[in-house]
Scaffold this motif. Sequence first.
Motif, PDB file in Angstrom:
ATOM      1  N   LEU A   1       1.876  -1.545 -14.482  1.00 48.16           N
ATOM      2  CA  LEU A   1       0.484  -1.139 -14.715  1.00 48.16           C
ATOM      3  C   LEU A   1      -0.060  -1.749 -16.009  1.00 48.16           C
ATOM      4  N   ALA A   2       0.411  -2.949 -16.320  1.00 50.74           N
ATOM      5  CA  ALA A   2       0.064  -3.568 -17.603  1.00 50.74           C
ATOM      6  C   ALA A   2      -1.360  -4.097 -17.653  1.00 50.74           C
ATOM      7  N   ASN A   3      -1.936  -4.436 -16.498  1.00 44.56           N
ATOM      8  CA  ASN A   3      -3.301  -4.965 -16.463  1.00 44.56           C
ATOM      9  C   ASN A   3      -3.900  -4.729 -15.073  1.00 44.56           C
ATOM     10  N   ALA A   4      -5.131  -5.176 -14.875  1.00 41.05           N
ATOM     11  CA  ALA A   4      -5.846  -4.907 -13.623  1.00 41.05           C
ATOM     12  C   ALA A   4      -5.148  -5.523 -12.414  1.00 41.05           C
ATOM     13  N   SER A   5      -4.625  -6.735 -12.570  1.00 43.32           N
ATOM     14  CA  SER A   5      -3.971  -7.383 -11.427  1.00 43.32           C
ATOM     15  C   SER A   5      -2.731  -6.609 -10.992  1.00 43.32           C
ATOM     16  N   GLN A   6      -2.046  -5.976 -11.947  1.00 42.42           N
ATOM     17  CA  GLN A   6      -0.888  -5.151 -11.608  1.00 42.42           C
ATOM     18  C   GLN A   6      -1.330  -3.860 -10.915  1.00 42.42           C
ATOM     19  N   PHE A   7      -2.461  -3.297 -11.342  1.00 43.31           N
ATOM     20  CA  PHE A   7      -3.010  -2.117 -10.659  1.00 43.31           C
ATOM     21  C   PHE A   7      -3.288  -2.430  -9.186  1.00 43.31           C
ATOM     22  N   ILE A   8      -3.773  -3.623  -8.926  1.00 37.62           N
ATOM     23  CA  ILE A   8      -4.071  -4.020  -7.540  1.00 37.62           C
ATOM     24  C   ILE A   8      -2.788  -4.032  -6.707  1.00 37.62           C
ATOM     25  N   LYS A   9      -1.712  -4.571  -7.284  1.00 33.19           N
ATOM     26  CA  LYS A   9      -0.420  -4.583  -6.583  1.00 33.19           C
ATOM     27  C   LYS A   9       0.062  -3.163  -6.300  1.00 33.19           C
ATOM     28  N   VAL A  10      -0.088  -2.299  -7.291  1.00 30.24           N
ATOM     29  CA  VAL A  10       0.368  -0.915  -7.158  1.00 30.24           C
ATOM     30  C   VAL A  10      -0.404  -0.200  -6.046  1.00 30.24           C
ATOM     31  N   LYS A  11      -1.723  -0.410  -6.002  1.00 33.14           N
ATOM     32  CA  LYS A  11      -2.519   0.228  -4.954  1.00 33.14           C
ATOM     33  C   LYS A  11      -2.072  -0.239  -3.574  1.00 33.14           C
ATOM     34  N   GLU A  12      -1.810  -1.533  -3.436  1.00 35.88           N
ATOM     35  CA  GLU A  12      -1.359  -2.059  -2.138  1.00 35.88           C
ATOM     36  C   GLU A  12      -0.046  -1.409  -1.716  1.00 35.88           C
ATOM     37  N   ILE A  13       0.863  -1.231  -2.673  1.00 34.20           N
ATOM     38  CA  ILE A  13       2.152  -0.610  -2.378  1.00 34.20           C
ATOM     39  C   ILE A  13       1.959   0.835  -1.922  1.00 34.20           C
ATOM     40  N   ILE A  14       1.129   1.581  -2.643  1.00 31.65           N
ATOM     41  CA  ILE A  14       0.905   2.997  -2.323  1.00 31.65           C
ATOM     42  C   ILE A  14       0.241   3.137  -0.952  1.00 31.65           C
ATOM     43  N   MET A  15      -0.756   2.313  -0.694  1.00 34.31           N
ATOM     44  CA  MET A  15      -1.508   2.419   0.554  1.00 34.31           C
ATOM     45  C   MET A  15      -0.697   1.993   1.776  1.00 34.31           C
ATOM     46  N   GLN A  16       0.358   1.207   1.576  1.00 32.43           N
ATOM     47  CA  GLN A  16       1.178   0.751   2.703  1.00 32.43           C
ATOM     48  C   GLN A  16       2.053   1.852   3.288  1.00 32.43           C
ATOM     49  N   ASP A  17       2.210   2.951   2.565  1.00 32.45           N
ATOM     50  CA  ASP A  17       3.098   4.014   3.025  1.00 32.45           C
ATOM     51  C   ASP A  17       2.447   5.367   2.741  1.00 32.45           C
ATOM     52  N   LYS A  18       2.001   6.056   3.788  1.00 36.11           N
ATOM     53  CA  LYS A  18       1.327   7.348   3.628  1.00 36.11           C
ATOM     54  C   LYS A  18       2.245   8.425   3.072  1.00 36.11           C
ATOM     55  N   GLU A  19       3.564   8.175   3.108  1.00 37.98           N
ATOM     56  CA  GLU A  19       4.506   9.161   2.576  1.00 37.98           C
ATOM     57  C   GLU A  19       4.548   9.149   1.043  1.00 37.98           C
ATOM     58  N   ARG A  20       3.952   8.132   0.428  1.00 38.44           N
ATOM     59  CA  ARG A  20       3.883   8.075  -1.042  1.00 38.44           C
ATOM     60  C   ARG A  20       2.750   8.989  -1.500  1.00 38.44           C
TER      61      ARG A  20
ATOM     62  N   ILE B   1      -5.603   8.945 -15.239  1.00 43.14           N
ATOM     63  CA  ILE B   1      -7.007   9.116 -14.833  1.00 43.14           C
ATOM     64  C   ILE B   1      -7.510   7.855 -14.131  1.00 43.14           C
ATOM     65  N   ILE B   2      -7.203   6.698 -14.710  1.00 40.20           N
ATOM     66  CA  ILE B   2      -7.662   5.425 -14.131  1.00 40.20           C
ATOM     67  C   ILE B   2      -7.051   5.210 -12.752  1.00 40.20           C
ATOM     68  N   LEU B   3      -5.718   5.400 -12.645  1.00 39.11           N
ATOM     69  CA  LEU B   3      -5.047   5.152 -11.370  1.00 39.11           C
ATOM     70  C   LEU B   3      -5.526   6.125 -10.295  1.00 39.11           C
ATOM     71  N   ALA B   4      -5.709   7.391 -10.652  1.00 39.73           N
ATOM     72  CA  ALA B   4      -6.176   8.381  -9.670  1.00 39.73           C
ATOM     73  C   ALA B   4      -7.546   7.988  -9.115  1.00 39.73           C
ATOM     74  N   GLU B   5      -8.432   7.542  -9.994  1.00 38.37           N
ATOM     75  CA  GLU B   5      -9.756   7.106  -9.553  1.00 38.37           C
ATOM     76  C   GLU B   5      -9.658   5.868  -8.657  1.00 38.37           C
ATOM     77  N   TYR B   6      -8.779   4.959  -9.028  1.00 33.46           N
ATOM     78  CA  TYR B   6      -8.660   3.683  -8.308  1.00 33.46           C
ATOM     79  C   TYR B   6      -8.102   3.860  -6.898  1.00 33.46           C
ATOM     80  N   ILE B   7      -7.146   4.770  -6.725  1.00 36.99           N
ATOM     81  CA  ILE B   7      -6.534   4.925  -5.398  1.00 36.99           C
ATOM     82  C   ILE B   7      -7.096   6.119  -4.626  1.00 36.99           C
TER      83      ILE B   7
END
Length: 438
Positions: free
Chosen positions: A13-32, A121-127
Amino acid sequence: MGVKVAKFGGTSLANASQFIKVKEIIMQDKERCFIVPSAPGKRDKEDTKITDLLYLCYTYSDDVKLFNEYFNQLQGRYISIVNELELNVPIKEILEEIKQKIQDGASLDFIVSRGEYINGIILAEYIGYEFIDAAEIIYFNEDGLLDQNKTYTTINKLLSENDNAVIPGFYGSNYNGDIKIFSRGGSDITGAIIACGVEADLYENWTDVSGFLMADPSIVDNPQQIKQITFRELRELSYMGASVLHEETIFPVLNAGIPINIRNTNDPENAGTMIISYSDSASRNGITGVAGKKGFTIITIEKNLMNYEVGFVRRILTVLEKHDIYFYHLPTGIDTISLVLEASQIKDIHSLVKEIQAECKPDSIEIIPGIALIATVGHGMSYTPGIAARLFTALAENNINVRIIDQGSSEINIIVGVEEKDLEAAVRAIYNAYTTKI
């Protein structure tokens, strides 16, 4: 549907591009369902972690110039992330409020916990997940220890009312309501606590490596990845310095029987390493991994008929206790006992030896400094004939002299002590002995 708790480290979660990767990972699995973020880590080798900037803000809170310099760096990082992700988070107002609290004398724990708090707060809003402040569900008692009953009861109640939530790592609240942090790396612990509280099926720990490797890559070229490891094996390897996550992470989930999956945010297709509480079968090579550590001194005490002398070992350990020294290993023979000690713990070797002589009256004492310990670990070791022979043959063929041998009663590891100059060669020799196809 199962429930997974996913913790994402600072590099994830070091920068915006990493946040994008994290969101993709979370969204790929509803069990997360429940996500635990760290504060932003380094973007490159020259960068500074947000948590380190917060420590600097605390240290120089009375120096206007330096305080503003460090806080502006921190502020710039967060504003950049929010702007690049095009979020509506009132980041400037949040940061200004925190800045004011620091200048008003906020505690160190409060200040350094804000990295995870803001990132949550940022991640919760983003995903699009609910944000739940860790201070509202993780509690410490008056002794500074986790209040397990209150914490797990609250987590179970609050999170059962939310299908998805982001909970910041690293901190909770103390018995009087003040913010209290875990030790550094404590976001791993938060993730484990949340996993236990929601009775998760799996705890995912996302970082910048694809799990554990069979050996240190700075010593062995391209070591094989460990696909599965037990808690006991991990403990043995961590003892020798092989570590990817905070050690205290293991125990909450171990007791609950929840497996941990170490994954790489930058290589999400890699299955990583699964840490389990037991082993169904021996590993393919008979070992799981090999790890080494320098900086040990061996004190070998010899006395005839030592084994018949009641209290002999107790007197030795009493001397160590007096000098505030713990031991790593204590291999024994009929008339000998060896103390394997971390050299940095020994403040006065001559005083220590003198007291052992006075208390135990041994026939001789030998001091061997500059020793490295190497642990070869694996559940398959106790079931595979020739495991030890292969290890010692490999060391002999590489002209490496073994100064000490110790096999734990668990029979899942063999510890050897060699001269520090031979550590790297010994690790390579042992690794190759078990991974090279014959």
